[in-house]
Design a protein around this motif. Structure first.
Motif, PDB file in Angstrom:
ATOM      1  N   VAL A  11     -16.921  -8.750   5.710  1.00 18.66           N
ATOM      2  CA  VAL A  11     -15.717  -9.546   5.466  1.00 18.66           C
ATOM      3  C   VAL A  11     -14.821  -9.542   6.705  1.00 18.66           C
ATOM      4  CG1 VAL A  11     -13.572  -9.630   4.149  1.00 18.66           C
ATOM      5  CG2 VAL A  11     -15.727  -9.301   2.969  1.00 18.66           C
ATOM      6  N   LEU A  51      -7.584  -0.840   7.054  1.00 17.24           N
ATOM      7  CA  LEU A  51      -7.522  -0.860   5.592  1.00 17.24           C
ATOM      8  C   LEU A  51      -8.917  -0.724   4.996  1.00 17.24           C
ATOM      9  CD1 LEU A  51      -5.792  -1.133   3.140  1.00 17.24           C
ATOM     10  CD2 LEU A  51      -6.010  -3.592   3.298  1.00 17.24           C
ATOM     11  N   VAL A 103     -15.956  -4.411  -1.861  1.00 12.24           N
ATOM     12  CA  VAL A 103     -14.543  -4.796  -1.844  1.00 12.24           C
ATOM     13  C   VAL A 103     -13.813  -4.384  -3.122  1.00 12.24           C
ATOM     14  CG1 VAL A 103     -14.656  -6.661  -0.183  1.00 12.24           C
ATOM     15  CG2 VAL A 103     -15.202  -7.109  -2.572  1.00 12.24           C
ATOM     16  N   ASP A 104     -14.541  -4.195  -4.233  1.00 14.73           N
ATOM     17  CA  ASP A 104     -13.885  -3.736  -5.461  1.00 14.73           C
ATOM     18  C   ASP A 104     -13.966  -2.222  -5.598  1.00 14.73           C
ATOM     19  OD1 ASP A 104     -13.078  -6.188  -6.388  1.00 14.73           O
ATOM     20  OD2 ASP A 104     -15.026  -6.594  -7.307  1.00 14.73           O
ATOM     21  N   GLY A 113      -3.220   5.542  -3.089  1.00 11.64           N
ATOM     22  CA  GLY A 113      -3.930   5.601  -4.370  1.00 11.64           C
ATOM     23  C   GLY A 113      -5.099   4.633  -4.357  1.00 11.64           C
ATOM     24  N   LYS A 114      -6.114   4.973  -5.166  1.00 14.04           N
ATOM     25  CA  LYS A 114      -7.371   4.234  -5.140  1.00 14.04           C
ATOM     26  C   LYS A 114      -7.201   2.783  -5.604  1.00 14.04           C
ATOM     27  CE  LYS A 114     -12.015   5.066  -6.919  1.00 14.04           C
ATOM     28  NZ  LYS A 114     -12.813   5.902  -7.779  1.00 14.04           N
ATOM     29  N   LEU A 146      -6.618  -4.465  -0.550  1.00 11.75           N
ATOM     30  CA  LEU A 146      -7.680  -5.046   0.283  1.00 11.75           C
ATOM     31  C   LEU A 146      -7.890  -6.509  -0.081  1.00 11.75           C
ATOM     32  CD1 LEU A 146      -9.757  -4.217   2.449  1.00 11.75           C
ATOM     33  CD2 LEU A 146     -11.399  -3.980   0.616  1.00 11.75           C
ATOM     34  N   HIS A 147      -7.930  -6.805  -1.389  1.00 14.62           N
ATOM     35  CA  HIS A 147      -8.102  -8.202  -1.820  1.00 14.62           C
ATOM     36  C   HIS A 147      -6.941  -9.055  -1.313  1.00 14.62           C
ATOM     37  CE1 HIS A 147     -10.794  -7.175  -5.501  1.00 14.62           C
ATOM     38  NE2 HIS A 147     -11.171  -6.566  -4.393  1.00 14.62           N
ATOM     39  N   LYS A 203      -9.830   2.827   5.152  1.00 11.72           N
ATOM     40  CA  LYS A 203      -9.085   3.574   4.137  1.00 11.72           C
ATOM     41  C   LYS A 203      -9.711   3.360   2.757  1.00 11.72           C
ATOM     42  CE  LYS A 203      -4.422   3.384   2.109  1.00 11.72           C
ATOM     43  NZ  LYS A 203      -3.950   4.759   1.956  1.00 11.72           N
ATOM     44  N   ALA A 204     -10.085   2.110   2.476  1.00 11.22           N
ATOM     45  CA  ALA A 204     -10.703   1.812   1.184  1.00 11.22           C
ATOM     46  C   ALA A 204     -12.045   2.520   1.066  1.00 11.22           C
ATOM     47  CB  ALA A 204     -10.883   0.303   1.027  1.00 11.22           C
ATOM     48  N   LEU A 248       0.819  -1.212   0.000  1.00 10.78           N
ATOM     49  CA  LEU A 248       0.000   0.000   0.000  1.00 10.78           C
ATOM     50  C   LEU A 248       0.849   1.256   0.000  1.00 10.78           C
ATOM     51  CD1 LEU A 248      -2.516  -1.244   2.628  1.00 10.78           C
ATOM     52  CD2 LEU A 248      -3.045  -0.721   0.271  1.00 10.78           C
ATOM     53  N   THR A 290     -16.920  -4.630   2.838  1.00 13.19           N
ATOM     54  CA  THR A 290     -15.759  -4.872   3.692  1.00 13.19           C
ATOM     55  C   THR A 290     -16.133  -5.186   5.139  1.00 13.19           C
ATOM     56  OG1 THR A 290     -15.602  -2.497   3.955  1.00 13.19           O
ATOM     57  CG2 THR A 290     -14.160  -3.505   2.348  1.00 13.19           C
ATOM     58  N   VAL A 321      -7.219  -9.663   2.503  1.00 11.80           N
ATOM     59  CA  VAL A 321      -8.289 -10.578   2.911  1.00 11.80           C
ATOM     60  C   VAL A 321      -7.964 -12.004   2.481  1.00 11.80           C
ATOM     61  CG1 VAL A 321     -10.692 -11.173   2.490  1.00 11.80           C
ATOM     62  CG2 VAL A 321     -10.078  -8.826   2.991  1.00 11.80           C
ATOM     63  N   THR A 349      -5.216   0.671  -3.161  1.00  9.49           N
ATOM     64  CA  THR A 349      -5.959   0.294  -1.962  1.00  9.49           C
ATOM     65  C   THR A 349      -6.912  -0.854  -2.255  1.00  9.49           C
ATOM     66  OG1 THR A 349      -5.845   2.583  -1.280  1.00  9.49           O
ATOM     67  CG2 THR A 349      -7.384   1.197  -0.117  1.00  9.49           C
ATOM     68  N   ALA A 350      -7.608  -0.799  -3.399  1.00 16.90           N
ATOM     69  CA  ALA A 350      -8.552  -1.868  -3.723  1.00 16.90           C
ATOM     70  C   ALA A 350      -7.813  -3.188  -3.906  1.00 16.90           C
ATOM     71  CB  ALA A 350      -9.330  -1.505  -4.985  1.00 16.90           C
ATOM     72  N   GLU A 364     -11.277   6.144   0.344  1.00 12.87           N
ATOM     73  CA  GLU A 364     -10.677   6.460  -0.955  1.00 12.87           C
ATOM     74  C   GLU A 364     -11.591   6.133  -2.121  1.00 12.87           C
ATOM     75  OE1 GLU A 364      -6.736   5.198  -1.693  1.00 12.87           O
ATOM     76  OE2 GLU A 364      -5.926   6.277   0.031  1.00 12.87           O
ATOM     77  N   THR A 365     -12.344   5.001  -1.999  1.00 11.62           N
ATOM     78  CA  THR A 365     -13.181   4.620  -3.130  1.00 11.62           C
ATOM     79  C   THR A 365     -14.616   5.105  -2.962  1.00 11.62           C
ATOM     80  OG1 THR A 365     -13.675   2.505  -2.099  1.00 11.62           O
ATOM     81  CG2 THR A 365     -11.804   2.565  -3.584  1.00 11.62           C
TER      82      THR A 365
END
Lengths: 511, 125
Positions: B28, B90, B103-104, A152-153, A160-161, B93-94, A148, B25, A164, A156-157, B97-98
């Motif tokens: 999850v 996280l 999750v995507d 940035g977007k 996250l994957h 943060k996601a 990370l 999220t 997890v 981060t996405a 930011e998104t």
């Protein structure tokens, strides 16, 4: 001499702590200390590698508790090889991060980098399955933050994957360890191997299920089909030096399979001997085909390189799945080649991206790059090595793996898959090379986004690329001695009786 | 006791897997927590279940419980705590930011569970 095996673990750990304390002194000091620590690690590991080749396994009992009661570190030739590859990769990646100032994009880059090395080195040296889990968590936690780094977007996405998926993997790892402990009563790898050899028949099913769960976890780290889907986005979207360092992360999974499964379910394991090998071989073949299709389908350079990493892991899984000494030796040769090459490719891709301005790494015809001849030549060299065309090291690695496959009953499937996927890779890389370097537009075309006339810190960043890509010609020039060393390492790794004897009676392991 | 432990591990894993497979999220992270509880119970049970026997040396002890799984669970709990905290940060943060907790990072219609205390989809940032 006695305390040597623990030094590769202690050095990055202490350097990381020191870097944390040095933070008020500014980034320059951190850079110097961090790079000095990485370079010192390289020197230490070169020396250790040399002593490992000459001598026997060294077993280090933490807290002086003898196995199987205490945690042991086992320093043998395979571990020494992995440490060496990691240190070479780390020096290149850290140099690149410093000269391109990527380490300034967020805080604690240097601390996390050392912690990542701490986890990696620990995972390679440990002789205890639970300790392997702990070091996996150490390296994963550092890798989450490094991935990370810069933010940035998209990053981060993808992060996250990655987080997890790996947390679920850790859960499965613990389930597998619990089941193995319940069935065998120990978690020391050597002791587990001894217990599996005299396992009552009614527990075989349980141990096999736990072994397959472990294979699932290591396969997840190694990005084996069908558990590879996290890899391309995570590797393609992180910063270049981190992606280069991550070239070793998938190999940690392959290493863990060689170490844990190869020792516990080795030739002495009775009816469970090598039960995992057909799984590995079959899934490796599927992974290779899908990776080749991924390289073909990629529309961005970074994604293409990420899929090339996947292809190299698939080759390793196939070579390990052949479960022969030649196969393992070929796998180790290919591991060194592919790890350093992948690191070099990620850095090279980043240099190209920085030269393309707004076109970034999309396969759209842009304008002519600064230093196009040099970059194009390097790209072609790396691509030829990655494909496995003669005369570079990828060719020798693939040829050796195919040679080992000829003795296996699945030889036609292996030959067909490897050759077809190589052809697909050739088409894909020829296309991307010609789009990036030949199909250039005229500079006077004013409608286009502006192209950088020079790449910042080009010469210094090229040093890191060349440092990693130098492995490709060196592995060809020194192919014969390197191959002999790999055969020696493979022979020692497959000698599981010797491993057990060394762990239980450190005097046997020699000094 | 064996049945009860086995059932609780099974239910925790089932709920954990279901929540991890949801596409936003917060569930999850909840699922990961439930899974880590299940692994801790499982590791603990793998040292054989016993009532009232000590895990440390005592001169008058009739028998001993296996101390190793307890040490393993202790390590696993610490690691799981750290990882869960990281995953929550996280996820936040996601979300920041998104702009969505998918999750995507996709915009999704509020989940049917939103407003019942399970989803974050209904709340605005």
């Amino acid at each position: 001499m006695m305390h040597l095996p623990i030094l590769p673990i202690l050095l990055p750990l202490l350097a990381g702590i020191l870097l944390l304390l040095l933070r008020p002194l500014g980034l320059q000091v951190q850079r110097m200390v961090g790079f000095a620590a990485a370079f010192a690690l390289l020197m230490l590991v070169v020396w250790l590698f040399d002593s490992a080749l000459a001598g026997q396994r060294q077993v280090y009992a933490l807290g002086n508790w003898p196995a199987p009661f205490g945690i042991t570190l086992v320093f043998d030739q395979l571990a020494a090889l992995m440490l060496l590859v990691t240190a070479i990769l780390a020096v290149g990646a850290l140099w690149y991060a410093i000269v391109t100032k990527i380490d300034a994009q967020g805080s604690h880059f240097h601390v996390l980098f050392q912690m990542q090395l701490f986890g990696l080195n620990g995972a390679f040296l440990t002789g205890d399955a639970f300790n392997l889990f702990v070091f996996f968590e150490v390296l994963l936690l550092a890798s989450y933050s490094l991935l990370l780094h810069g933010g940035g977007k998209e990053r981060t996405a993808a992060g996250l994957h990655y987080v997890v998926v790996n947390l679920v993997g850790s859960t499965v790892f613990l389930f597998a360890l619990g089941a193995l402990y319940g069935a065998l009563g120990t978690l020391n790898i050597a002791d587990m191997a001894a217990k599996v050899a005299e396992l009552p028949a009614e527990r075989e099913g349980l141990v096999m299920a736990a072994g397959l769960l472990l294979l699932l976890v290591f396969g997840l780290k190694a990005a084996m089909f069908p558990l590879y889907l996290w890899l391309p986005a995570a590797y393609a979207r992180t910063s270049a030096p981190v992606a280069a360092l991550f070239a070793i992360m998938t190999k940690v999974g392959v290493y863990a399979i060689i170490r844990v499964h190869g020792t516990v379910f080795g030739e002495d394991a009775g009816s469970l001997a090598y039960f995992y090998a057909p799984w590995l071989l079959g899934l490796g073949l599927i992974t290779l085909l899908l990776a080749a299709l991924g390289v073909l389908a990629a529309f961005r350079l970074r994604f293409q390189v990420a899929y090339l990493v996947l292809a190299s892991v698939a080759m390793l899984l196939i070579a390990v799945g052949l479960h022969s000494e030649t196969g393992l030796a070929a796998a180790l040769y290919y591991l060194v080649h592919s790890t350093l090459l992948a690191g070099g490719l990620f850095l090279l891709a980043d240099v190209i991206v920085r030269g393309r301005g707004a076109y970034a790494d999309r396969f759209d015809p842009g304008m002519r790059l600064p230093h196009h001849a040099l970059l194009g030549g390097l790209f072609m060299l790396a691509a030829v090595a990655a494909l496995g065309l003669p005369p570079l090291s990828g060719f020798f690695g693939k040829l050796w793996i195919l040679q080992a496959a000829l003795e296996h009953p699945w030889r036609w499937a292996v030959l067909a898959t490897v050759l077809i996927s190589s052809a697909l890779l050739l088409i894909a890389l020829a296309r991307s090379g010609s789009v990036l370097f030949y199909k250039v537009k005229d500079r006077s075309d004013a409608a286009d986004p502006v192209l950088p006339t020079r790449i910042p810190a080009f010469g210094l960043s090229l040093v890191a690329v060349l440092w990693l890509l130098a492995a490709v010609p060196l592995l060809v020039v020194l192919a014969h001695p390197v191959a002999e060393v790999m055969q020696q390492i493979a022979a020692q790794t497959l000698d599981t009786a010797g491993y057990r004897a060394a762990v239980f009676d450190p005097a046997v392991g020699g000094k | 006791m064996e049945l009860l432990i086995a059932l609780s591990i099974g239910v925790l894993v089932a709920c954990g897997v279901y929540l991890v497979l949801r596409a936003s999220t917060f569930p999850v992270v909840m699922g990961l927590t439930l899974l880590s509880y299940a692994t801790n119970l499982f590791l603990f049970a793998m040292g054989r279940l016993a009532i009232g026997v000590p895990a440390i040396v005592r001169p008058d002890a009739a028998g001993y419980a296996d101390p190793l799984p307890q040490a393993l669970v202790l390590t696993a709990i610490v690691i799981a705590f750290g990882m869960t905290a990281f995953a929550i940060v996280l996820a936040l943060k996601a979300r920041g930011e998104t702009g969505s907790d998918h999750v995507d990072g996709k915009d999704v219609p509020p989940s049917p569970l939103a407003g019942e205390g399970l989803g974050m989809g209904g709340k605005s940032s």
